[in-house]
Design a protein around this motif. Structure first.
Motif, mmCIF file in Angstrom:
data_model
loop_
_atom_site.group_PDB
_atom_site.id
_atom_site.type_symbol
_atom_site.label_atom_id
_atom_site.label_comp_id
_atom_site.label_asym_id
_atom_site.label_seq_id
_atom_site.Cartn_x
_atom_site.Cartn_y
_atom_site.Cartn_z
ATOM 1 N N PRO A 26 4.341 7.529 16.398
ATOM 2 C CA PRO A 26 2.708 6.969 16.063
ATOM 3 C C PRO A 26 2.517 7.694 14.511
ATOM 4 O O PRO A 26 2.620 9.061 13.955
ATOM 5 C CB PRO A 26 1.929 8.181 17.386
ATOM 6 C CG PRO A 26 2.793 9.083 17.690
ATOM 7 C CD PRO A 26 4.946 9.007 17.155
ATOM 8 N N ALA A 27 1.091 7.558 13.970
ATOM 9 C CA ALA A 27 0.776 7.754 12.833
ATOM 10 C C ALA A 27 -0.169 9.631 12.843
ATOM 11 O O ALA A 27 -0.184 10.006 13.821
ATOM 12 C CB ALA A 27 -0.223 7.031 12.061
ATOM 13 N N GLY A 28 0.680 10.437 11.458
ATOM 14 C CA GLY A 28 -0.016 11.703 11.615
ATOM 15 C C GLY A 28 1.135 12.644 12.711
ATOM 16 O O GLY A 28 1.197 13.454 13.245
ATOM 17 N N PHE A 29 2.373 11.801 13.346
ATOM 18 C CA PHE A 29 3.369 12.682 13.661
ATOM 19 C C PHE A 29 3.291 13.626 12.959
ATOM 20 O O PHE A 29 3.508 14.259 11.760
ATOM 21 C CB PHE A 29 4.494 12.149 14.249
ATOM 22 C CG PHE A 29 5.579 12.300 15.064
ATOM 23 C CD1 PHE A 29 5.207 12.318 16.527
ATOM 24 C CD2 PHE A 29 6.486 12.811 14.599
ATOM 25 C CE1 PHE A 29 6.013 13.255 17.279
ATOM 26 C CE2 PHE A 29 8.297 13.506 15.183
ATOM 27 C CZ PHE A 29 7.294 13.999 16.349
ATOM 28 N N ASP A 30 3.588 15.605 14.160
ATOM 29 C CA ASP A 30 3.217 16.776 13.515
ATOM 30 C C ASP A 30 4.429 17.680 13.713
ATOM 31 O O ASP A 30 4.338 18.371 13.767
ATOM 32 C CB ASP A 30 2.369 16.876 13.767
ATOM 33 C CG ASP A 30 1.905 17.618 15.014
ATOM 34 O OD1 ASP A 30 2.495 17.235 15.587
ATOM 35 O OD2 ASP A 30 0.642 17.541 14.793
ATOM 36 N N LEU A 31 5.837 16.933 14.780
ATOM 37 C CA LEU A 31 6.657 17.630 14.812
ATOM 38 C C LEU A 31 8.502 17.378 14.094
ATOM 39 O O LEU A 31 7.841 15.901 13.208
ATOM 40 C CB LEU A 31 7.598 17.353 16.300
ATOM 41 C CG LEU A 31 6.400 17.140 17.146
ATOM 42 C CD1 LEU A 31 6.950 17.547 18.688
ATOM 43 C CD2 LEU A 31 5.778 18.515 17.473
ATOM 44 N N PRO A 32 8.935 18.433 13.266
ATOM 45 C CA PRO A 32 9.575 18.190 12.611
ATOM 46 C C PRO A 32 11.295 17.384 13.629
ATOM 47 O O PRO A 32 10.777 17.645 14.910
ATOM 48 C CB PRO A 32 10.766 19.818 12.908
ATOM 49 C CG PRO A 32 9.992 20.401 13.875
ATOM 50 C CD PRO A 32 7.963 20.151 13.946
#
Lengths: 218, 282
Positions: A26-32
């Motif tokens: 998804p857009a803005g995915f924020d996990l490494p």
């Protein structure tokens, strides 16, 4: 407790599958995201650029002690094992494990030990059984286990082996894995919202009481 | 029997970390080997490998064995030291060294090279061959050090497995080698014995990067795929040692996936090749 790390393991046919998974996030995915793909030693920079073409996330090759930053994709270099430490990655040139270096099991097991239930592990297409033991360990530590549907995998050996070791893993086509990760995250956020203040901070090793289900001895 | 090379799952990871710290402290105080600042996840794997091989249930039981039986310590020491190496490993490094560093070294009347963590010596012989082909070996001295005396003995012997010569020949060619690689060794028993004249300018000696100090000033320091086993605090300490041991404009060569980025010494060097070759500039 929220997920804090995604680890993906694949070998034969992995490039195509990885591109689909990364472009499906998804857009803005924020996990490494740490990617372990078996491959030839001369292909390092090529893989990074081939993946970068398919995602807005920053794709880079792991260097020793690379910091894990949200939304970055870390590709294991050929001929090195990648070990997950709290907040960063270490490299090792120890002997190949079951003929593989990088070994998916090494990365997954160290991720399970450093991040415990905050880990999402994904095993995809491949022609050997690397990754199955590591995924078992992630599941045992309370993390999420996902396996590519073997009937849709270019080589079914690796996902089949992973499902044999982790029968309770979620099965998905590559196109759906991105959405599945988003759903897991959303469900956790919804469930955990009232208790946010008591979340353990990242950078600490997973502790016994980290919310993992009761563990069994083998 | 414990067949797993893994802690059992019932194991509390914080308790395990405490036990590993106590084990490493005990090894340091009793035997003097200091693994306390090694990268945790890697040393943990190797400790469990030994626990499984000894048929023991946990880290504390290994500590008991290690303290009361030096032979168990010997075996653990072999597990803890990683001696994976190759001649002209990462040929691109040697090619870049030949093209970009050799011209700088030509300006010195005498060249001192420190190869830190040289293991069984394959890369020392590689550098000696390179310097020889560039006409610089006669005015060079290579100090090759490792913590482990056993691997240094192998390095001094200069005999490497014959079955790897094909791989090494390919590496040598990719590294820009100027002759036939087979000119440098003779097949003997199962090994390839390298020309002893290559090591006339090499001093092999024991040195511990964790506890020992600098022993000279160098034009070149090579330390490839050694620091990856150290944690960041120890990496920084060793980088200080290297910095203090290099002459101004001296060369530092690291492994291809290593970086000065996390060391606090990044600003003191400039990278002079696409490979991990740095020059001390301040």
């Amino acid at each position: 407790m929220a997920y804090e790390l995604v680890v993906i393991g694949t070998s034969w046919g992995g490039l195509h599958a990885l591109r689909k998974v990364l472009s499906g996030l998804p857009a803005g995915f924020d996990l490494p995201v740490v990617v372990v793909q078996h491959r030839h030693r001369d292909s390092d920079h090529l893989l990074v650029s081939l993946l970068q073409d398919h995602t807005p996330l920053r794709v880079c090759e792991v260097e020793d002690k690379s910091e894990l930053a949200p939304g970055d994709v870390y590709v294991a270099p050929a001929e090195y094992h990648v070990l997950v430490e709290p907040g960063h990655l270490s490299l090792s040139t120890e002997e190949p494990i079951r003929f593989s270096r990088p070994s998916i099991d090494v990365t997954f097991e160290s991720a399970a030990d450093a991040y415990g239930a905050r880990t999402i592990g994904i095993v995809m297409t491949g022609a050997n059984d690397d990754g199955a033991r590591g995924l078992r360990r992630i599941a045992d530590r309370g993390g999420a286990a996902i396996v590519q549907d073997p009937s849709t995998a270019e080589s079914a050996v690796m996902p089949t082996a992973a499902l044999r070791m982790v029968p309770e893993a979620k099965v998905a086509k590559v196109e759906e894995i991105g959405k599945l990760i988003a759903r897991l995250q959303a469900r956790q956020k919804a469930a955990k919202r009232p208790a946010l203040a008591s979340e353990p901070s990242r950078g600490k090793p997973a502790a016994g009481g980290d919310g993992a289900p009761p563990r069994e001895t083998r | 029997m414990h067949k797993v090379a893994q802690p059992p799952l019932a194991y509390d990871t914080q308790l395990e970390q405490l036990e590993i710290e106590l084990l490493l402290e005990a090894i340091f105080r009793h035997y003097g080997f200091d693994f306390r600042s090694y990268a945790f996840s890697s040393i943990r794997r190797r400790i469990w490998k030994r626990i499984s091989a000894e048929g023991l249930p946990n880290v504390t039981s290994l500590q008991e064995r290690v303290l009361h039986d030096p032979q168990v310590m010997e075996r653990l020491l072999l597990d803890l030291s990683i001696n994976v190496t190759a001649m002209f490993r990462d040929p691109g490094f040697y090619r870049a060294f030949r093209e970009q560093v050799i011209p700088l070294l030509r300006t010195y009347p005498f060249i001192r090279v420190w190869h830190a963590g040289c293991s069984t010596g394959e890369e020392v012989y590689s550098m000696a061959i390179l310097l020889e082909e560039e006409g610089l070996l006669q005015r060079s001295r290579l100090y090759a050090t490792d913590i482990n005396e056993v691997v240094l003995q192998q390095a001094r012997a200069g005999i490497f497995p014959l079955e790897r010569m094909q791989e090494y020949t390919e590496n040598y060619i990719k590294a820009g080698g100027k002759r036939a690689f087979s000119e440098y060794y003779v097949a003997k028993y199962d090994g390839a014995l390298f020309n002893p004249s290559l090591t006339e300018h090499v001093v092999f000696s024991q040195h511990n990067l964790v506890t020992d100090r600098s022993f000279s000033e160098f034009n070149v320091i090579l330390c490839r795929n050694v620091l990856i086993y150290f944690d960041r605090s120890l990496q920084t300490r060793v980088h200080r040692l290297f910095y203090d041991s290099l002459v101004n404009f001296g060369i530092l060569g690291l492994g291809s996936k290593e970086s000065l980025r996390f060391s606090q010494y990044e600003d003191c060097y400039e990278q002079i090749a696409s490979e991990k070759i740095y020059r001390k500039v301040r």
